[in-house]
Write a protein that holds these residues in place. Structure first.
Motif: not given
Ligand code: DX5
Ligand code: ZN
Length: 223
Positions: A85-95, A108-111, A129-131
């Motif tokens: 699962v990839t999330f955007h750094l710009e959108a995350a509060t607590a990456p 797998r955690a992906s940013v 992160f894994d990716q």
């Protein structure tokens, strides 16, 4: 080095997705774009959709969340069957917290970073992160032109990743084609999303194979 090709189904025939995923047997995973109409000006695919598609293929699900508040929503994509699962750094509060939660669920955690977000923002938290996904177009739509200014960022990310000595994948997404994959691979990317190049072709699996060969050849030249 390794090359992974993870085709995006955004430009596949969404009414026949179960058969569309069967057209890319040699892919290394299926890139599933999720958009919420807020983080990006487009709206497509949610967790129930990912869950329904899960039985249609054995390919790894590489979910790319282009949504606000991934802190709240990302976990349900693991429950729906995503391996990454990839999330955007710009959108995350607590990456960091979110990456740890995803990993603790076995995914797998992906940013991801938009084209103009400096990769240095990840320097101190890379090993969470894994990716790392570097967008090579502005997120939101398939079929856009590859942004060459991101190449310098790919090179910087490669150095940062190599310095960790961890197996962190460096993925790029947007405008990847036979014309652009070589320079991205030479710069240090190892995992490539390709949407329109694959699914607007009559023989998607052939495109996957030829993209892989081009990237492998470019990596050899670069080292
Ligand atoms: C765009 C998406 C991409 C898109 C890529 O925001 O994240 O995954 O499907 O499509 P192409 O390869 O056509 O640029
Ligand atoms: Zn994507």
């Amino acid at each position: 080095m390794v090359v992974r090709i993870t085709p995006s189904i955004l430009n596949a025939n969404l009414a026949n997705l179960a058969s569309e995923v069967g057209r890319i047997p040699s892919a290394d995973g299926l890139h599933i774009d999720v958009m919420d109409g807020h983080f990006v000006p487009n709206l497509v695919m949610g967790a129930p959709f990912v869950e329904s598609l899960r039985p249609a293929t054995n390919l790894m699900f590489d979910v790319h969340l282009m949504i606000e508040n991934p802190d709240r929503w990302a976990r349900q994509y693991v429950e729906a069957g995503a391996q990454s699962v990839t999330f955007h750094l710009e959108a995350a509060t607590a990456p960091i917290k979110l990456a740890r939660e995803l990993r603790s669920m076995g995914a797998r955690a992906s940013v991801a970073l938009r084209p103009a977000t400096p990769v240095e923002q990840l320097a101190d938290i890379l090993t969470e992160f894994d990716q790392i996904l570097l967008m090579t177009v502005e997120p939101g739509f398939g079929g856009q032109k590859f942004l060459d200014p991101v190449l310098a960022k790919i090179r910087k990310a490669r150095k940062l990743i190599d310095a960790t000595r961890k197996d962190i994948w460096l993925q790029i997404d947007g405008g990847v084609s036979a014309d652009t994959i070589e320079r991205a691979a030479e710069a240090g990317a190892d995992t490539f999303v390709a949407g329109s190049a694959v699914y607007r072709s009559d023989n998607p699996d052939h495109v996957v194979a030829s993209l892989r060969n081009r990237a492998l050849a470019a990596q050899v030249c670069a080292h």
